[in-house]
Design a protein around this motif. Structure first.
Motif, short mmCIF file in Angstrom:
data_model
loop_
_atom_site.label_atom_id
_atom_site.label_comp_id
_atom_site.label_asym_id
_atom_site.label_seq_id
_atom_site.Cartn_x
_atom_site.Cartn_y
_atom_site.Cartn_z
N MET B 354 0.82 -1.22 0.00
CA MET B 354 0.00 0.00 0.00
C MET B 354 0.84 1.26 0.00
N THR B 355 2.13 1.14 0.38
CA THR B 355 2.98 2.34 0.34
C THR B 355 3.82 2.37 -0.93
N ASP B 356 3.49 1.57 -1.91
CA ASP B 356 4.23 1.61 -3.17
C ASP B 356 4.31 3.04 -3.68
N LYS B 357 5.50 3.40 -4.17
CA LYS B 357 5.69 4.76 -4.66
C LYS B 357 5.50 4.79 -6.17
N GLY B 358 5.95 5.89 -6.77
CA GLY B 358 5.94 5.92 -8.24
C GLY B 358 4.80 6.74 -8.77
N LYS B 359 4.99 7.28 -9.95
CA LYS B 359 4.02 8.21 -10.50
C LYS B 359 2.76 7.48 -10.93
N GLU B 360 2.96 6.37 -11.63
CA GLU B 360 1.82 5.65 -12.22
C GLU B 360 0.72 5.38 -11.19
N LYS B 361 -0.49 5.70 -11.55
CA LYS B 361 -1.62 5.46 -10.64
C LYS B 361 -1.76 3.95 -10.42
N ARG B 362 -1.76 3.55 -9.19
CA ARG B 362 -1.81 2.11 -8.92
C ARG B 362 -3.23 1.70 -8.57
N SER B 363 -3.53 0.42 -8.82
CA SER B 363 -4.89 -0.07 -8.53
C SER B 363 -4.91 -0.71 -7.15
N MET B 364 -3.86 -0.44 -6.36
CA MET B 364 -3.77 -1.08 -5.05
C MET B 364 -4.79 -0.47 -4.09
N PRO B 365 -5.76 -1.29 -3.60
CA PRO B 365 -6.74 -0.75 -2.66
C PRO B 365 -6.05 -0.36 -1.36
N SER B 366 -6.72 0.48 -0.60
CA SER B 366 -6.10 0.93 0.63
C SER B 366 -7.03 0.73 1.83
N ILE B 367 -6.52 0.15 2.88
CA ILE B 367 -7.32 -0.09 4.08
C ILE B 367 -6.39 -0.13 5.28
N GLU B 368 -6.88 0.27 6.42
CA GLU B 368 -6.05 0.21 7.62
C GLU B 368 -5.79 -1.25 7.98
N VAL B 369 -4.54 -1.58 8.22
CA VAL B 369 -4.20 -2.95 8.63
C VAL B 369 -3.73 -2.89 10.08
N MET B 370 -4.21 -3.84 10.89
CA MET B 370 -3.87 -3.79 12.31
C MET B 370 -3.78 -5.20 12.87
N ASP B 371 -2.90 -5.35 13.83
CA ASP B 371 -2.77 -6.67 14.43
C ASP B 371 -3.84 -6.86 15.50
N LEU B 372 -4.31 -8.08 15.63
CA LEU B 372 -5.33 -8.39 16.64
C LEU B 372 -4.87 -7.88 18.01
N ALA B 373 -3.59 -8.12 18.31
CA ALA B 373 -3.07 -7.73 19.63
C ALA B 373 -3.27 -6.23 19.86
N ASN B 374 -3.00 -5.43 18.85
CA ASN B 374 -3.16 -3.99 19.03
C ASN B 374 -4.62 -3.62 19.29
N LEU B 375 -5.51 -4.23 18.50
CA LEU B 375 -6.93 -3.94 18.70
C LEU B 375 -7.32 -4.27 20.13
N VAL B 376 -6.93 -5.46 20.56
CA VAL B 376 -7.30 -5.90 21.91
C VAL B 376 -6.67 -4.99 22.96
N ALA B 377 -5.38 -4.73 22.79
CA ALA B 377 -4.67 -3.91 23.80
C ALA B 377 -5.39 -2.58 23.99
N ASN B 378 -5.91 -2.02 22.89
CA ASN B 378 -6.62 -0.75 23.03
C ASN B 378 -7.97 -0.94 23.70
N ALA B 379 -8.59 -2.10 23.43
CA ALA B 379 -9.97 -2.29 23.91
C ALA B 379 -10.00 -2.80 25.35
#
Lengths: 1121, 388, 147, 382
Positions: B354-379
């Motif tokens: 998702m952090t691919d660089k470069g001028k060409e418009k990429r078709s890479m979708p973007s979404i927040e990625v998170m580890d289960l542990a982080n989600l739980v630790a916050n909750a």
């Protein structure tokens, strides 16, 4: 893949290697290494027999990889590669082990370990060569055209060399003439021949050379492509003079009213805005110096060229000035009086001391015409066949009519009242705007051919069209009065300002009581108040609901009113009007305070409970605003919620095609100048409408406001204020209060103008140019050229000594820089070559200070290379032409060039005093008599070990040559490097002095480092020959060790594209996959892409991972499968 | 070991040439040149070189999708893995992503003389204890941290989150100062020699530490210690648990309190946790027990889940990126705000894409990625039930 | 037993540091033969994995050296090198390598003496430190060596 | 004909101290030319550098002790030679190796400082007596600010007012500050410049430990010399704390609107930049800011101000040596101040204070020309 057979050749280099390293032993060891088919040692591998060893082995033993262990590859790698190529082996199947510079020489003291290390190096080389792959050497054609950037001596020399070689040169020069710094120089050391004499011929050659296309006033905008094939985009800035037509007669400069410091003369004298860049200018044509549009002109709603007419006034050209005003609008006399002059708010002079009295100056030229009887105007004959009707003869209507008739339309103005002028006539009292002035402006319009039908109201637009008018402009103003809506408003004795002023101006005899209260804060209110005073009222009070700051009336008017004894009651508003037996008796007001800002940005007043108070009055005049009187307008029209006419904001067209409207009737009550602007806007629309072109397309042309106006030369001078009628003469009389400037004051005041835009576009030059060469409408022009190579000769700039406060440059008149002194000694210069002080005296003593900004880590560490010599030159000249004592303050004398030392000797013979010591201070703080009136130069005479103070009349600072302030931009534009000091970086200081990292881009002259004329010329010719040899070769081989991308691994993440300085990689889509692809012509093989490549797809040929890791393994004697 | 042995060991000869493997293989779906079936055929019909020098050998994700579908239970991933060993011995190292740095790190770690500084991140925010009987496996997080800063991935966030969770649930775990790479990546790229050294080191370390239980926030370490160590005769001799399992247990026992987290999330099954170890429910259970979490499955989930596209730092070509793109678009298709995973590698690869660089418009979708542990630790709520 | 002689790998850019080493040679400045120079076209070309490889192979110290910022043949190589180096430094730090063993230098064409001095000082520093914690790896590899 | 100095090791010490830059000196003489001494008498800085380069330093020459370390030369040296370091090294050689003679006045002060930690030979425990009646608390861990007045205001009866003014201001504004216990010693800046390195080291370590033990975070100082050494020299020895000069601190209080002035003083004030605040540490604006914000005060400038300000002559240990009349820089400054029509010379350094005070007295200008520390003026105006 065929079996790898490596040949290893260990050189003795006589005893250079063999003296320390046991070459035989190394060779023997090499023989034991895997894949090594043959290993030999030889006295001199680089000798022909040495090379033959390799060639033969390749041919006979089928050796397909070669390792030579000898000196540095930077020396002989090419030699042995060639040997391989000659023997039919790809030169990239070759590896070089450096066992001399990196082994035998630095380890001479430890033969055993040196030998061991040599083995390691050879082993590593063997390991690497094993992984090497043959590389293909590509060739690209070379475009034979050359771009030369910079028209100084370097650029000129290079261009001529190439052009004489029958090749096309494009020369781009930023200034209006070529010549650069050298043409500013008086004489050139050590021969003292005058640089004009030697340079001018070269300049003219350059100008006339069939193979040179000279582009002055031009800059390179964009560079793309690569060696042999560059595309360059060039911006040609307008010169406003057609170079081919101009015969440099100089008439334009004669009439040009604008003076600015002459850059060529280092600001020691002035030049006009229309000017010849320098006496020997090439191209030999004048140029006009425009820096943008002056803020005053931009600020003027009617677009009057204020700077222009002010400049003309400053030259005493009053008629021409008025003409210029009338190019924009006809109301010089009117607006010269009643304009709210937004121009003065913007005036740059205001940032220095006070704004120029622009309005008063306009008035002056109008009055001047009245005084001096203007001759009848020749009517304009109508060239267009459609007629236009204008409804209303106020400022908007007449301005529109004026513009249209000048476009050649027949225009008729319909006015319902008995006389033309609208509010100008019926709204503004005589003491502000005398009728004769108004009549003069209006008659001017009529004389042009505009027909004004008074007493002719228009009820019905269709009717007008039927009379054969093709378009209608409605400008009937806002005649109605705003009601306050408070009890008692209808009581007799209460009157609305407009009606009041109308009567006053119509000469109706009005009786007012003693006490008059005027309600409101606009011009109408002030007018009414001051008029009442003149009609005999004793006590006049203005009641305004906001405070002084929010008051819309012209502030000077308000002041005058108070001056005349009118009281202003701020922050109060009437609540009811009281009457005793039907007669107006008093007015009740309530105090207000300012609340939150409203839509208009002014703070809204709110009533303070229980603060009512009453004033006894005989008359109340209500001036709280005007409204559009719909009853007086044709039926067909639509209105806004404000009750004003609804029109398109840009085109001013109503919902009926061909019917336009503007002025108060649309905007509601507003300034006269705004109404005039509306009229002009309408004229544009109507003309477009009648010509049947789009009303909107490219209509808004926003002029470029001039940036950072220099105030360096401005002297503090208060703004001239207009004389005023004495107070006692005003009572009961409507004689005009503000009076006009006299001619002298006007000219003086006009001279205060800073000429922001430099050229003021007064267009006098156009009048006098018989060649018709001048065109003020010229615009930027862009050209694209294709060239195979480029030579940068952008030169240097002189260090500004004022950053060393201790030297007092710009503080003391007689502290000069080198270039300034050059101009002074130059026969064509500001002093005709007479060496003199600012006050014209001849100096009795002169100090010449070396190394100003050079050889000083606080400024520039480098030596500027020319100062010692030109310092001597100055001494020579001063000695030759004056009786002055000369003191050279130097640190070291550097006279290295041909005949330099001899010159030094000659100057010494002339009795110049040489003092070895860096100057600490130059001050006018004197100690004792003999120093009085002198500049004192203090330094340690390091040879005497004594502090000395030398009193002199003139000091010449040998200021450093430094990189141009925009060098960084140029460097990045051409992707070349800079040294720390900002000068351009050559590929190799000795062996490639004019090359740059970007192949095909060469540098010459002072943009690379400070140097004198001979060196510059030599370097320029060198650059030229580089370009020529490139051309005659006709093709270039591109770097073979470039990066490549293994598409099968690449996933087109673009990290390579991002990091590359040379734009070689780009992400492309091949059969649905995004991958990076390398433009090998652009790639320099620096390898940055391979480092950031996450997948390992990007690699550098000849430096790929296998090779390097193999090498490392080899060095450390580690073996991996 | 020869190819023959491998064929024996992985029952390759049972192959029916049915091609289910190739048809289901995520790589084969994009890369026409890649076919498990064909590889096995090569292996069976020889010559050996065709397999060993076949670059595609390193394209396999060892994601176990094929093995699950295989009617004759051929263990293709292990087959590939062993074949790679032979390749390595023949100087075929495959295409190492990140210019082989990570393989290099693993090898460097085998040196017995190093004193790692792998716990410098540990702050007094957290409570650990040297005589605890629970060990928290830190794995390569500290190294990833240093390598992957440019893709804004802080692997240690996961470790810290896990540590926080344990603390909040009353556990002060032990952390090994000289833990080393578990060897997962080297063993899967066929460098068994290096693997053994690492395994031996870690096994002894663990034994000496005398812990009863190891908790992992990294499925690869989990898998490697659970399955591969014993295979090569290194027994760590204690209970192993993934943090998600641990949490699931605790939630089961009750008393773990969560604050509400308003989030629509979906879940990526890491191959190692899912197909390799069959753990599908625990993470989901955890997710579902967090109030406010709206859990949605992706089109392919559980044992059908698609791999994040690359493994063991080998081949990461455009096909592998396409797999990622596909997976990410599946995730975005669920309208989830966050894609939860519990494998640092999955996260690395998704973020990188998702952090691919470069001028060409990429078709890479973007979404927040998170580890289960982080989600739980916050909750997870302070002072959740501390009773065992 | 003989005194410990550290092995040093110097990754040097072709235009500056390599040339500086040449200069040191031509001007016969003496320095111990422990350093091996790997010629790179630009310091921006140096891949972290090369350095790690060198340590794997048992180098006791590594110098990464190129031009000063202002005289890079490729305009901004040193900047790129810095970025790489910072990352690498963190990595080997965690690995437990003594910080002294990995050096970043900028040595220009004219600084032959500087080059010699850097090597000299580095050698003595490494002698003080003793063999690299990874050196054992090298030996294991040498055993494995197949000639 | 001069022979190369017999004291090889000594000259090496100096070359070492000068470091690479000393070798770079190209003898342009700018240092001499900008040196204030040459306004009153000849002092060839350049020659000292050259002697140092060649190792022919004349250790017996009085020139060894002349430099007031005002930094005018270093500031403009085209080759960036750290001239002061060289001078310091020469003095160190004399003081430590006993080559040449240390001036008596200096020797006494040096003895006192080494002995009782202040140049006056006063009892250490009296250090804080100046504040007796002001109810200033002793610094304890947790106190926000440590106020460190410098030995001169602490002991010199006439200069006490400086420290007392600071205390008054702080009390008025309720600043949380304290005085460190009397174990504190002279900061050592000047004695180090005077070549007594060991003494300096001892003082520094004493103070550093003292501050550390009391967990000092922020120190406000009255003397630019303390400021300089605390800020630029102590850190190398492990002294890590924030240092603020009183003028900086007061200026910041003005910015925050905490410090306001009630009293107007209609006077012309002229400010003399202390070398160690100005050239050494680039603090020029804060003192001026303070003076300008005092109602009524009209700030005028010396002909040489800021970077070019003339030294008072008290730096580099000169404060303890006597300078013959006619060679005192502060006299010249007072003259200039008179010409400019100033009523007050405002200062921000205790050494300046001493010198200017002596000047106005010896010149009989005490009636017409006030010498005031900025802190005093502030205390008076709040």
């Amino acid at each position: 893949m065929e079996e790898v057979k490596i040949g290893v050749y260990v050189c003795w280099c006589g005893l250079n290697i063999a003296g320390t390293v046991d070459s035989e032993e190394v060779a023997r060891y090499a023989g034991t290494l895997p894949h090594v088919a043959v290993a030999r040692d030889y006295k001199y591998m680089c000798s022909d027999p040495g090379q033959d060893l390799i060639k033969n082995d390749i041919k006979r033993l089928g050796i397909n990889r070669v390792v030579v262990a000898s000196c540095s590859p930077r020396l002989h790698e090419p030699t042995f590669r060639k040997a391989c190529r000659d023997a039919g082996l790809n030169p990239y199947l070759y590896e070089h082990a450096n066992i001399r510079e990196h082994c035998s020489w630095p380890h001479a003291t430890d033969k055993n370990r040196a030998t061991e290390k040599a083995k390691d190096l050879v082993r590593a080389a063997v390991r690497r060569v094993y992984y090497q792959e043959p590389l293909e050497i590509k060739e690209v054609p070379v475009n034979p055209n050359v771009l030369v950037v910079g028209g100084g001596i370097a650029g000129i020399q290079a261009a001529l060399d190439i052009a004489d070689g029958e090749k096309k040169v494009y020369m781009v020069e930023r200034d209006a003439s070529i010549g650069g710094h050298m043409i500013q120089l008086d004489r050139t050391f050590p021969t003292l021949d005058c640089s004009e004499c030697i340079l001018t011929p070269k300049m003219t050659d350059t100008g006339h050379h069939p193979n040179i296309e000279l582009m002055t006033n031009s800059e390179v905008e964009e560079v793309s492509g690569y060696i042999g094939n560059f595309n360059v985009r060039i911006r040609k800035k307008p010169r406003y003079v057609d170079v081919d037509k101009c015969n440099s007669c100089g008439e334009c400069a004669k009439v040009c009213p604008v003076e600015v410091p002459d850059e060529f003369e280092m600001g020691l004298s002035m030049r006009k805005a229309a000017y010849l860049p320098l006496p020997q200018a090439v191209p030999a044509a004048f140029a006009i110096d425009k820096r943008g549009t002056a803020p005053c002109r931009i600020a003027c709603p009617a677009g009057v060229n204020a700077q222009g007419y002010i400049a003309l006034i400053s030259q005493g050209k009053f008629k021409e000035a008025l003409e210029l005003v009338r190019r924009a609008m006809p109301f010089a006399g009117v607006l010269g009086r009643v304009c709210t002059h937004p121009c003065e708010l913007e005036c740059e002079r205001g940032k220095f001391d006070e704004p120029v009295s622009i309005r008063a100056l306009k008035r002056f030229i109008a009055d001047y015409e009245l005084k001096t009887e203007r001759e009848k105007v020749v009517p304009i004959e109508t060239t267009k066949d459609s007629k236009v009707a204008v409804i209303g003869s106020g400022p908007a209507g007449l301005a529109c009519a004026y513009d249209l008739i000048r476009e050649g339309y027949a225009v008729t103005v319909f006015e319902s009242l008995p006389r033309a002028g609208g509010l100008l006539r019926y709204g503004i009292p005589e003491y502000r705007l005398p009728k004769e002035v108004l009549d003069n402006d209006i008659s001017y319009i009529q004389e042009l051919g505009v027909e004004i039908k008074t007493k002719s109201p228009v009820e019905d637009l269709a009717e007008v069209f039927n009379q054969g008018y093709a378009a209608i402009f409605i400008a009937s103003g806002a005649q109605g009065s705003q009601k306050m809506g408070i009890p008692g408003e209808e009581t007799s004795g209460v009157i609305h300002a407009l009606d009041f002023l109308r009567m006053v101006n119509a000469g109706v005899d009005i009786k007012l009581g003693n006490k008059v209260v005027v309600v409101g804060g606009g011009n109408a209110a002030i007018d009414a108040a001051r008029a009442s005073l003149r009609l005999g009222a004793r006590e006049v009070t203005v009641v305004y609901r906001r405070s002084r700051d929010e008051m819309p009336a012209i502030s000077s008017e308000v002041e005058e009113a108070e001056h005349e004894g009118i009281k202003i009651h701020f922050l109060a508003t009437p609540t009811k009007i009281l009457s005793r037996d039907g007669q107006l008796s008093a007015i009740e007001c309530i105090t207000m305070k300012l609340g939150e800002p409203d839509a208009s940005g002014r703070r809204r007043p709110v009533a303070v409970k229980g603060t009512e108070f009453t004033m006894n009055v005989d008359n109340v005049i209500i001036a709280i605003g005007q409204t559009v009187d719909k009853t007086a307008l044709p039926k067909e029209l639509n209105y806004t919620s404000w009750g004003t006419l609804e029109v398109d904001p840009v085109t001013l067209q109503t919902h009926i095609a061909g019917v336009f409207a503007g002025g108060d009737v649309v905007s509601g009550p507003a300034d006269v100048v705004v109404a005039v602007a509306a009229g002009k806007e309408a004229a544009i629309s109507i003309d477009r409408y009648l010509r049947g072109v789009s009303l909107t397309e490219e209509r808004q042309v926003t002029p470029k406001r001039v940036e950072n106006v220099s105030k360096e030369r401005a002297q503090l001078k208060a703004r001239a204020s207009t004389p005023l009628l004495k107070l006692d003469e005003r009572k009961g009389s409507f004689a005009e209060v503000e009076l006009s400037f006299d001619e002298k004051t006007a000219i003086e005041e006009a001279k205060r103008c800073l000429n922001c835009g430099v050229c003021s576009e007064c267009l006098e030059c156009v009048k006098v140019c018989e060649q018709g060469a001048i065109n003020h409408e010229m615009q930027d022009e862009f050209v694209e050229v294709e060239v195979g190579s480029m030579i940068l000769a952008t030169g240097y700039q002189q260090f500004d000594p004022s950053v060393i406060p201790q030297y007092g440059y710009k503080k003391f008149d007689n502290v000069l820089t080198g270039l300034e002194f050059e101009r002074i000694t130059c026969a064509g210069g500001p002093t005709q070559g007479r060496i003199q002080l600012k006050d014209g005296r001849e100096p009795e003593s002169v100090a010449i200070v070396h190394c100003v900004g050079s050889r000083d880590q606080n400024y520039h560490e480098y030596c500027s290379r020319v100062c010692c010599m030109y310092g001597l030159k100055y001494a020579e000249l001063i000695k030759e032409f004056t009786k002055a004592e000369v003191y050279e303050f130097y640190i070291d004398m550097r006279c290295f060039g041909e005949a330099f030392e001899e010159f030094y000797k000659r100057v010494s013979e002339m009795g110049v005093n040489f003092i070895r010591g860096k100057v600490a201070n130059i001050t006018d703080r004197v100690m004792g008599e003999e120093e009085r009136g002198k500049l004192i130069v203090t330094a340690e005479d390091t040879l005497l070990g004594k502090m000395i103070r030398v009193p002199v009349d003139m000091v010449i600072l040998c200021a450093a040559l430094e990189a141009r302030s925009d060098a960084a931009d140029v460097a990045s534009l051409f992707t070349i490097g800079q040294r720390g000091d900002g000068f351009f970086l050559e590929t190799h200081p000795k062996l490639a002095p004019v090359n740059t990292p970007t192949d095909g881009v060469f540098i010459a002259g002072c943009c690379e480092a400070p140097r004198d004329v001979p060196d510059t010329v030599a370097q320029a010719s060198a650059a030229a020959s580089k370009a020529l040899s490139l051309i005659s070769r006709g093709k270039v081989t591109t770097e073979a060790a470039v990066s490549y991308v293994d598409e099968s691994i690449c996933h087109g993440c673009g990290r390579c594209e991002e990091i590359c300085t040379f734009h070689a990689p780009s992400i492309i889509r091949t059969d649905g996959r995004l991958v990076s692809s390398i433009n090998e012509a652009l790639c320099k093989g620096c390898g940055a892409c391979a480092v950031v490549c996450p997948t390992g797809a990007a690699q550098i040929k000849h430096f790929n991972m296998q090779e390097i890791e193999g090498l490392v393994d080899g060095l450390l004697e580690v073996h991996r499968g | 070991m020869s190819l023959e042995d491998i064929i024996q060991e992985t029952k390759t000869y049972y192959c029916l040439e049915c091609g289910k493997c190739t048809s289901i293989c995520p790589v084969a779906r994009y890369d026409p040149a890649f076919s498990p079936r064909a590889m096995i055929e090569n292996a069976l019909l020889g010559p050996e070189d065709d397999l060993v020098f076949n670059r595609e050998l390193f394209s396999c994700l060892t994601c176990y999708t094929c093995q699950q579908r295989c009617p004759s239970d051929v263990d293709f991933p292990v087959f590939v893995r062993k074949a790679r060993t032979i390749a390595q011995d023949n100087g075929q190292h495959g295409i190492c992503a990140h210019s082989g740095q990570l393989q290099s790190l693993a090898r460097l770690m085998t040196s017995p003389d190093i004193k790692q500084r792998r716990l410098e991140w540990l702050s007094d925010k957290y409570r650990t204890s040297d005589d605890s009987d629970v060990l928290l496996w830190v794995g390569c997080a500290p190294y990833f941290e240093a390598i992957f800063e440019d893709i804004e991935f802080r692997a240690l966030d996961i470790t810290e989150a896990s540590l926080k969770i344990l603390n909040l649930l009353g556990i002060e775990p032990k952390l090994l100062p000289d833990e080393k790479c578990c060897g997962h990546d080297v063993v899967w790229t066929g460098d068994v020699e290096t693997f053994k050294k690492l395994a031996e080191h870690n096994a002894t370390q663990i034994k000496e530490s005398g812990v009863q239980k190891i908790i992992f926030s990294c499925p690869e370490g989990y898998r490697t210690l659970k399955l591969d160590y014993p295979n090569y005769g290194f027994d760590v001799g204690c209970e192993l648990q993934h943090i998600s399992e641990f949490l699931a247990d605790r939630i089961e026992k009750g008393g773990v309190k969560f604050n509400e987290v308003k989030k629509r999330v979906t879940y990526q099954d890491p191959c190692r946790l899912g197909r390799h170890l069959g753990i599908y429910d625990a993470p989901r259970k955890v997710l579902k027990s967090i109030p406010g979490i709206e859990f949605v499955e992706m089109q392919y989930s559980g044992w059908d889940a698609i791999c994040c596209g690359t493994s063991a730092w080998t081949n990461c070509d455009s096909y592998s990126n396409m797999i990622r793109a596909e997976r990410l678009s599946e995730a975005t298709a669920t309208k989830a705000e966050t894609l939860i995973t519990c494998c640092p590698k999955c996260q690395t690869h998704f973020r990188c894409a998702m952090t691919d660089k470069g001028k060409e418009k990429r078709s890479m979708p973007s979404i927040e990625v998170m580890d289960l542990a982080n989600l739980v630790a916050n909750a997870i709520e302070e002072g959740s039930n501390l009773s065992k | 037993m003989a005194e410990f002689e550290p092995k040093i790998i110097v990754f040097a850019c072709n235009w500056c540091t390599y040339a500086a080493a040449d200069l040191a040679g031509t001007s016969r400045v003496q320095y111990p033969p422990n350093a091996y120079i790997v010629r790179m076209m630009c310091s921006g070309m140096i891949n972290p994995s090369y350095v790690l490889r060198a340590f794997e192979d048992g180098a006791d110290g590594v110098i990464v050296s190129g031009c000063h910022y202002t005289d890079c043949h490729y305009i901004d190589g040193p900047v790129k090198c810095d970025a790489m180096f910072a990352k690498l430094k963190r990595l080997v730090h965690i690995l437990g390598l003594e910080d002294e063993r990995l050096k970043r230098e900028m040595i220009s064409t004219s600084e032959g003496t500087v080059f010699a001095r850097v090597v000299r000082e580095f050698v003595s520093e490494l002698k003080r430190l003793g063999p690299s914690p990874f050196s054992s790896l090298r030996n294991s590899r040498k055993e494995k060596a197949v000639a | 004909m001069k022979t190369i100095s017999p004291y090889k090791e000594a000259t090496d010490v100096i070359l070492e101290a000068g470091g690479e830059p000393l070798k770079l000196c190209y003898q342009c003489g700018l240092c001499t030319a900008v040196c204030p001494w040459n306004v009153v008498r000849s002092f060839l800085v350049r020659r000292i550098m050259h002697e140092a380069q060649l190792g022919v330093t004349d250790f017996d020459s009085e020139d060894v002790w002349t430099c007031a370390t005002c930094r005018a030369c270093v500031q403009r040296c085209p080759r960036g030679v750290e001239i002061i370091d060289v001078v310091r090294a020469v003095r160190r050689v004399v003081a430590s190796l006993g080559i040449g003679v240390v001036p008596d006045a200096l020797r006494i002060s040096a003895k006192n400082i080494a002995g009782v930690g202040n140049p006056f030979g006063e009892a250490p425990e009296k250090r804080n007596d100046w504040a007796k009646d002001l109810g200033v608390k002793e610094f304890v861990p947790g106190t926000e600010i440590l106020y460190f007045p410098c030995c001169v205001p602490s002991y010199d009866p006439d200069v006490k007012t400086v420290a007392r003014s600071v205390a008054t201001i702080f009390n008025k504004l309720g600043v949380d500050y304290g005085l460190i216990s009397t174990e504190a010693r002279c900061c050592g800046e000047s004695i180090r410049k005077a070549g007594h390195e060991d003494t300096f080291q001892n003082l520094a370590h004493n103070n550093i430990n003292l501050f550390a033990n009391n967990d000092v975070k922020t120190v406000v100082v009255s003397s630019p010399h303390c400021y300089h050494t605390f800020r630029n020299e102590y850190p190398e020895l492990g002294g890590k704390f924030e240092v603020i000069h009183i003028t900086q601190y007061l200026a910041s209080l003005i910015d925050e609107g905490k410090l306001k002035f009630s009293k107007t003083m209609n006077k012309k004030v002229i400010y003399s930049d202390p070398c160690y605040l100005g050239r050494h540490n680039n603090v020029y604006d804060e003192p001026r800011k303070i003076l300008q914000s005092i109602p009524g005060l009209e700030l005028i400038e010396f002909p040489d101000a800021r970077e070019n300000a003339l030294c008072c002559g008290g730096g580099g240990g000169r404060i303890w040596m006597d300078t013959p009349k006619g060679e005192r820089f502060s006299d010249i400054r007072v003259e200039q101040a008179v010409e400019k029509g100033a009523d007050i010379i405002a200062l921000a350094c205790p050494y300046c204070f001493l010198n200017y005070r002596d000047s106005v007295l010896s010149m009989g200008k005490a009636e017409t020309m006030q010498v005031r520390d900025i802190a005093e003026l502030v205390a008076e105006a709040v």
